[in-house]
Scaffold this motif. Structure first.
Motif, PDB file in Angstrom:
ATOM      1  N   ARG A  90     -20.210  11.328  25.238  1.00  0.00           N
ATOM      2  CA  ARG A  90     -19.375  11.080  24.564  1.00  0.00           C
ATOM      3  C   ARG A  90     -19.344   9.834  23.879  1.00  0.00           C
ATOM      4  NH1 ARG A  90     -15.241  14.665  26.000  1.00  0.00           N
ATOM      5  NH2 ARG A  90     -15.218  15.803  28.044  1.00  0.00           N
ATOM      6  N   VAL A 125     -13.355   9.924  16.745  1.00  0.00           N
ATOM      7  CA  VAL A 125     -14.074  11.125  17.628  1.00  0.00           C
ATOM      8  C   VAL A 125     -14.926  10.225  18.822  1.00  0.00           C
ATOM      9  CG1 VAL A 125     -14.913  12.152  15.313  1.00  0.00           C
ATOM     10  CG2 VAL A 125     -15.869   9.828  15.535  1.00  0.00           C
ATOM     11  N   LYS A 128     -15.649  12.762  21.902  1.00  0.00           N
ATOM     12  CA  LYS A 128     -15.764  13.872  21.321  1.00  0.00           C
ATOM     13  C   LYS A 128     -17.594  13.306  22.036  1.00  0.00           C
ATOM     14  CE  LYS A 128     -13.640  15.711  17.855  1.00  0.00           C
ATOM     15  NZ  LYS A 128     -13.203  17.235  16.091  1.00  0.00           N
ATOM     16  N   HIS A 132     -21.321  17.621  19.046  1.00  0.00           N
ATOM     17  CA  HIS A 132     -20.533  18.990  18.642  1.00  0.00           C
ATOM     18  C   HIS A 132     -19.906  18.094  16.905  1.00  0.00           C
ATOM     19  CE1 HIS A 132     -18.848  20.985  22.487  1.00  0.00           C
ATOM     20  NE2 HIS A 132     -19.832  20.803  22.752  1.00  0.00           N
ATOM     21  N   LEU A 133     -20.317  16.890  16.852  1.00  0.00           N
ATOM     22  CA  LEU A 133     -19.970  16.134  15.616  1.00  0.00           C
ATOM     23  C   LEU A 133     -21.579  16.850  15.590  1.00  0.00           C
ATOM     24  CD1 LEU A 133     -20.250  12.272  16.759  1.00  0.00           C
ATOM     25  CD2 LEU A 133     -18.208  13.903  16.474  1.00  0.00           C
TER      26      LEU A 133
END
Lengths: 316, 251
Positions: A90, A125, A128, A132-133
């Motif tokens: 993350r 973000v 996240k 997935h970015l």
């Protein structure tokens, strides 16, 4: 901040860079400009202590990148080409890990991660998973990583690669804001980027430095070939005669424009700006003037002019 | 030190936050389970026996199957994945030494290796519970078995790290470490099939026979020569790994 002298890197069979020498002052934003395969990444990798040079020396903040690599690595934030990241982590976790790796204390790393998340617009973000970015966000994570330990020198290899125009603008803004406090070295082959962000340009081609100057100075080198454009309403023969009689005028071309205006293009023989002379001429004669401009060569012209291979030059 | 711990933490988190970690754990669990049923079948074959449970487990040969198959999978990622992903560049340009990096990779895979073997304690515990015999679960015996697991783990993890540092492909890395590990394992059999053990060569092979070493460990016999053997070979492979990682900076 950076002193490079006679740096050479040879791979088996070919020379990536040859006898490179340049210096960068503290607080400057330097653009490293060159076509693909010019040796930009190689130079940056040597400066970041990733690989050694074949010969020559490079110093960052007074420390040699080969013999004192530990001191150098503490002082630089490096983002390699294509911005490699751990895609299973993350955002916050990754930056925290990098901060700890770079020797920040637990408390300090927490603070710094918050700061760079804010600075790079990643707060939304932060939880996240990096995989997935989008590209733009990943690039910012890479930047945040380079900044997290407040390095003296930031080396960014193609920081705007693969971004859309909006994201490029944001990244540029960010880089610009780093100047002064940090020294920044960015590599790119996008010219407007350098023109807008850097106060020093190094043009490198086939492993050699071809030019090193401020962007405006580089442009001035070609200003001699710059054109003056004027649209004047006046009797044609008189106009032609008077324009050719001006000092320093090399060539005059006059073409009829709409109504009774004439489109005149002039080239000057020296560096002098013809615009004033034209304006006072028009005023003196009581003519009408609706456009008067000097087209400055862009950095792109400079770049093409400098890096154009000889063979092609003959062809044109 | 803080940086090393951060590295180890990140390494371990990749095992436990990805599918590969859990797949490895479940496959090893499956094989341990198979060997356990095998063990139970043999325990129920009439005759009472005085062979320790750990030794009976070891006799089923599943131990070597698990060790030889799992260790390349556990270690193949360590350096090869970093190189393939490009993160190797950001990693070594951070202010950490190559030795720190190698040790962090080694210790995190060693920890994961030990986690893989935890279910074995449970198996022994089950036998003890139903056998109604305290001596079937001897703490010293289990401890020495785990010492063997730890030492063999050190050896195989260091081989795996070395193999992984040589390449950027995880598949190639796992094949290299499997081949090296298999070769080390098979060397021990040279003595088993020799007609007589007078030859000096046979003495040597018997000395490095890991099958015999482990046989001692599961019986509760700890020999300092064996401990020294594993530690020194581990240090040797870690040294090689360090040199490979460092070779990037040679000129």
């Amino acid at each position: 901040m950076i002193e490079v002298s006679n740096l050479t890197k040879r791979y088996a069979g070919h020379t990536a860079i040859e006898n490179l020498s340049f210096g960068v002052k503290r607080g400057e934003i330097v653009g490293f400009l060159g076509p693909n395969g010019a040796g930009k990444s190689t130079t940056m990798r040597i400066l970041a202590c990733y690989q050694p040079a074949t010969s020559g020396t490079a110093k960052v903040a007074g420390f040699d990148v080969f013999t004192q690599s530990w001191e150098v690595r503490k002082r630089i934030g490096y983002m390699p080409e294509h911005n490699p990241l751990y895609i299973d982590m993350r955002v916050r976790e990754y930056l925290k890990f990098r901060a700890r790796l770079k020797g920040l204390s637990w408390r300090r790393s927490r603070h710094r991660v918050d700061v760079v998340l804010e600075q790079c617009g990643l707060t939304g973000v932060s939880k996240k998973i990096i995989g997935h970015l989008s590209m733009g966000y990943r690039q910012r994570v890479g930047l945040a990583d380079a900044l997290v330990h407040e390095p003296e020198l930031i080396i960014l290899d193609e920081p705007t690669l693969g971004l859309d125009p909006n994201q490029i603008r944001q990244v540029r803004q960010l880089i610009k804001s780093l100047g002064g406090a940090h020294t920044v070295l960015i590599s790119t082959h996008i010219l407007p980027e350098v023109e807008m962000t850097c106060n020093q340009v190094l043009i490198i081609h086939e492993g050699r430095i071809l030019a090193s100057d401020a962007p405006t100075n580089l442009q001035n080198r070609l200003t001699r070939q710059g054109l003056i454009t004027a649209e004047i309403a006046a009797p044609l023969p008189e106009l032609k005669r008077r324009l050719e009689a001006l000092d320093d005028v090399e060539q005059v071309a006059i073409a009829p424009s709409d109504q009774n205006y004439f489109h005149c293009t002039l080239t000057s023989r020296s560096q002098t700006d013809l615009r004033l002379a034209i304006y006072s001429l028009v005023q003196q004669e009581g003519w009408q003037l609706r456009e008067l401009s000097r087209s400055r060569p862009t950095l792109e012209d400079v770049f093409v002019h400098i890096t154009r291979p000889e063979k092609l030059e003959e062809g044109y | 030190m803080a940086a090393t711990l951060a590295l180890i933490r990140r390494e371990l988190s990749t095992y436990f936050s990805s599918f590969t970690g859990y797949i490895t754990i479940s496959l090893v669990l499956f094989l341990v389970g198979l060997s356990f049923t095998d063990l139970l079948l043999r325990l129920n074959q009439g005759e009472p026996t005085d062979v320790p449970v750990t030794e009976m487990f070891y006799q089923s040969w599943y131990f070597w199957l698990i060790l030889l198959l799992a260790s390349p999978v556990v270690t193949m990622r360590t350096f090869a994945a970093e190189k393939a992903l490009g993160t190797f560049e950001t990693l070594v340009t951070a202010p950490i030494s190559d030795l720190q990096l190698v040790l962090a990779k080694f210790f995190s895979s060693l920890v994961f290796h030990l986690v893989l073997w935890l279910p074995l304690i449970l198996c022994v515990g089950v036998v003890r519970h139903f056998a109604n015999d305290r001596s079937s679960f001897d703490v010293g015996m289990v401890a020495s078995t785990y010492l063997g697991v730890l030492l063999l783990g050190c050896l195989y993890m260091s081989i795996g790290c070395f193999a992984s540092s040589l390449t950027r492909s995880q598949i190639v890395a796992s094949m290299i470490s499997f081949a090296l590990g298999m070769a080390m394992f098979l060397l021990g059999f040279k003595t088993a099939y020799a007609p007589q053990k007078t030859d000096r060569m046979d003495g040597f092979f018997s000395h490095i026979s890991m099958v015999e070493h482990m046989q001692d460990f599961v019986r509760g016999v700890v020999d300092s020569r064996q401990v020294f053997f594993y530690l020194s070979v581990t240090v040797f492979f870690l040294f090689l790994t360090h040199k490979v990682v460092e070779s990037r900076r040679w000129r």
